[in-house]
Write a protein that holds these residues in place. Structure first.
Motif, short mmCIF file in Angstrom:
data_model
loop_
_atom_site.label_atom_id
_atom_site.label_comp_id
_atom_site.label_asym_id
_atom_site.label_seq_id
_atom_site.Cartn_x
_atom_site.Cartn_y
_atom_site.Cartn_z
N GLY A 120 13.29 24.34 -29.02
CA GLY A 120 13.31 25.53 -29.55
C GLY A 120 13.38 26.46 -28.22
N SER A 121 12.06 26.16 -27.29
CA SER A 121 11.98 27.02 -26.39
C SER A 121 12.92 27.05 -25.46
CB SER A 121 10.88 26.36 -25.48
OG SER A 121 9.47 26.20 -26.15
N PHE A 143 9.04 40.92 -30.42
CA PHE A 143 8.17 41.57 -31.26
C PHE A 143 6.66 41.21 -31.46
CE2 PHE A 143 12.45 42.66 -32.18
CZ PHE A 143 12.50 43.91 -32.45
N GLU A 144 5.81 41.89 -31.58
CA GLU A 144 4.40 41.47 -32.08
C GLU A 144 4.29 40.42 -32.91
OE1 GLU A 144 2.15 42.40 -30.02
OE2 GLU A 144 2.99 44.12 -29.02
N ARG A 145 3.63 39.55 -32.96
CA ARG A 145 3.43 38.12 -33.71
C ARG A 145 4.41 37.05 -33.61
NH1 ARG A 145 0.66 42.24 -36.17
NH2 ARG A 145 -1.59 41.75 -36.66
N GLY A 146 5.63 37.46 -32.75
CA GLY A 146 6.60 36.66 -32.65
C GLY A 146 6.30 35.48 -31.98
N PHE A 147 6.74 34.13 -32.04
CA PHE A 147 6.55 33.07 -31.24
C PHE A 147 8.13 32.56 -30.78
CE2 PHE A 147 6.30 28.61 -30.17
CZ PHE A 147 4.99 28.45 -29.73
N HIS A 148 8.11 32.31 -29.65
CA HIS A 148 9.38 31.83 -29.11
C HIS A 148 9.39 30.73 -28.17
CE1 HIS A 148 11.40 35.16 -30.90
NE2 HIS A 148 10.36 36.17 -30.36
N GLY A 149 8.22 30.16 -27.84
CA GLY A 149 8.12 28.86 -27.23
C GLY A 149 6.98 28.92 -26.09
N ARG A 150 7.03 27.93 -25.10
CA ARG A 150 5.87 27.84 -24.23
C ARG A 150 6.36 27.75 -22.72
NH1 ARG A 150 1.10 25.74 -26.59
NH2 ARG A 150 1.20 25.23 -28.76
N SER A 274 18.81 27.79 -33.18
CA SER A 274 18.19 26.93 -34.08
C SER A 274 17.21 25.64 -33.48
CB SER A 274 19.49 26.26 -34.88
OG SER A 274 20.21 25.53 -34.25
N GLY A 275 16.61 24.81 -34.28
CA GLY A 275 16.01 23.86 -33.61
C GLY A 275 15.07 23.13 -34.80
N LYS A 276 13.79 22.66 -34.42
CA LYS A 276 13.03 21.95 -35.42
C LYS A 276 13.64 20.90 -36.26
CE LYS A 276 9.07 25.03 -34.98
NZ LYS A 276 7.77 24.37 -34.83
N SER A 277 13.92 21.37 -37.51
CA SER A 277 14.41 20.52 -38.48
C SER A 277 15.96 20.03 -38.32
CB SER A 277 14.54 21.08 -40.01
OG SER A 277 13.11 20.86 -40.42
N LEU A 282 14.14 14.17 -34.55
CA LEU A 282 14.70 13.87 -33.03
C LEU A 282 14.77 15.32 -32.57
CD1 LEU A 282 17.18 11.19 -33.35
CD2 LEU A 282 14.80 11.04 -32.82
N PRO A 283 14.23 15.36 -31.21
CA PRO A 283 14.27 16.62 -30.29
C PRO A 283 15.81 16.99 -30.27
CG PRO A 283 13.62 14.79 -28.84
CD PRO A 283 13.96 14.04 -30.14
N LEU A 284 16.03 18.34 -30.79
CA LEU A 284 17.57 18.83 -30.90
C LEU A 284 17.16 20.44 -31.17
CD1 LEU A 284 20.36 18.43 -30.48
CD2 LEU A 284 20.37 18.18 -33.40
N ALA A 285 18.02 21.09 -30.42
CA ALA A 285 18.03 22.75 -30.53
C ALA A 285 19.30 23.11 -30.27
CB ALA A 285 16.84 23.39 -29.83
#
Ligand code: PMP
Length: 435
Positions: A120-121, A143-150, A274-277, A282-285
């Protein structure tokens, strides 16, 4: 359910954890569970227990562990070829998945194209690259409280210090704005006022490449964005030629009952991440959007050695077939109704459940010290997680204050597992409330 620990299997779990301590970097959080197998909505642990999985590998298992259709697609591909690298030679699984993503895309525009990544990152980072290339502008609004990766850029865009502390300097020209959070007194008008202020005081809107927003904030506390905010944001993006990037890494791929969460809000973003599910484990985004935007980057500008690995792609196409099916939509609707009902019942019993919220099956409870002060109670959330684990239920917390208990069970969970999980959740909350 075998919840008793058997003496001869305990050392295995203990020794894996000890080895983990010895060989694995501390920066990766250390949970107590050690997995040896998983199926459907259940995880087998090395100490001989079975856990009901309401964590789903942090939202990666909307179609369940070991989904038959996904496994069949992977098995078939394993015997053909494992890796090719799409930059060396084309292969159908990559093209086929992009076709499927294009057909299902909620984005604006006729011809949809996609590009595939491992995480996803990486995909969010590339969505920003595409937006910058298409607009010729540098600035990014998150945005505040957003998470987009590492990664450096996505970590900069993320707003929680635990993911950022001591990793600076951060990427330049990333600006954070408040997002609506009605439970904490931030409504659409407040969020829009802050945006207009930013445009007057600090950032020329004509220098902004993209606005990146999760339609339901995930790590930030399962906060659904109000439709009027999305509509206003869409208009502002249009007015200033800003690319609207819809980060559905956690909320997409069937989690909310529709394939994409933004479909509930009647808004067409420019780019979808999109990513995760998507990879069914398997790793895919992916990044998806209209050709005019996607093709702003010339050949060679996007890619990666493993992005769109053939195994992940066939899994992804199988996952999209499942989550786009009527049967899945019915399952999601039933699950959402049952979870909502049980969380509302728990909230009626426990005044320290400050709010039950979410969209579709993406539901959570925000725990507070008392209903008047609404002071976040992270200790209550941690105690609930621990009590759940002791009873055989795997749960996760989220939120800037760590006081939100989120539910991410497979949408395909069977009735018996669901009822058992709901029962254990109630017991865990009661035990935690009494501590
Ligand atoms: N965006 C969102 C909304 C996420 O929830 C996450 C992961 N929690 C990411 C991006 C990053 O994904 P990954 O961990 O696969 O890099």
């Amino acid at each position: 359910m075998a919840n008793e620990t058997s003496a001869d299997t305990v050392p295995q779990a203990a020794s894996i954890l000890a080895e983990r301590e010895r060989w694995v970097a501390n920066g990766v959080a250390t949970p107590k569970a050690v997995t040896v197998g998983a199926h459907g909505a259940r995880i087998e642990t090395a100490d001989g227990r079975e856990l009901i999985d309401f964590a789903g590998g942090i939202g990666c298992l909307n179609v369940g562990h070991g989904n038959e259709q996904v496994l069949a697609a992977i098995h078939e591909q394993v015997d053909s070829y494992l890796h090719q690298c799409f930059m060396v030679a084309s292969y159908e699984p990559y093209v086929g998945l992009c076709r499927r993503l294009g057909e299902l895309s909620p984005c604006r525009g006729e011809q949809q194209k996609s590009v595939l990544f491992n995480s996803g990152s990486e995909a969010v980072e590339n969505a920003v690259k595409i937006a910058r290339a298409a607009t010729g502008r540098p600035a990014v609004i998150a945005f505040e409280r957003g998470f987009h990766g590492r990664t450096l850029l996505t970590m900069t865009m993320t707003s929680k210090l635990v993911y950022k502390r001591s990793f600076g300097p951060y990427a330049p020209d990333v600006h954070h704005l408040p997002a609506p959070y009605p439970f904490r007194g931030i409504d659409t008008a407040d969020a829009l006022e802050a945006l207009h202020y930013l445009f007057k005081a600090h950032v020329d809107p004509s220098s902004v490449a993209c606005v990146v927003l999760e339609p339901v904030q995930g790590e930030g506390g399962f906060i659904p964005m109000p439709a009027d905010f999305l509509h206003a944001l869409r208009e502002i993006c249009d007015q200033h030629g800003i690319v609207h990037v819809d980060d559905e890494v956690q909320s997409g791929v069937g989690r909310t009952g529709k394939v994409w969460a933004v479909e509930h809000l009647d808004v067409e973003p420019d780019l979808l991440v999109s990513g995760k599910s998507l990879g069914g484990g398997l790793p895919l985004a992916a990044v998806t959007g209209r050709a005019e935007l996607m093709d702003a980057v010339s050949p060679g500008g996007l890619g990666g050695t493993f992005g769109g690995n053939p195994l992940a792609c066939v899994a992804g196409s199988a996952v999209l077939d499942i989550v786009a099916s009527e049967r899945f939509a019915e399952q999601a609707q039933a699950l959402a109704a049952r979870l909502r009902e049980s969380l509302d019942a728990l909230a009626a019993e426990h005044p320290r459940i400050g709010e039950v919220r979410g969209l579709g099956t993406m539901l959570a409870m925000e725990l507070v010290e008392d209903p008047q002060s609404r002071k976040p109670d992270a200790a209550f959330a941690q105690a609930t997680l621990a009590a759940a684990f002791d009873r055989g239920l795997l749960l996760l917390a989220c939120g800037l204050d760590g006081n939100v208990v989120r539910l991410l069970p497979p949408v395909t969970i069977g009735d018996a597992d669901l009822e058992e999980g709901i029962g254990l959740l109630g017991e865990a909350l009661a035990a935690a409330a009494e501590r």
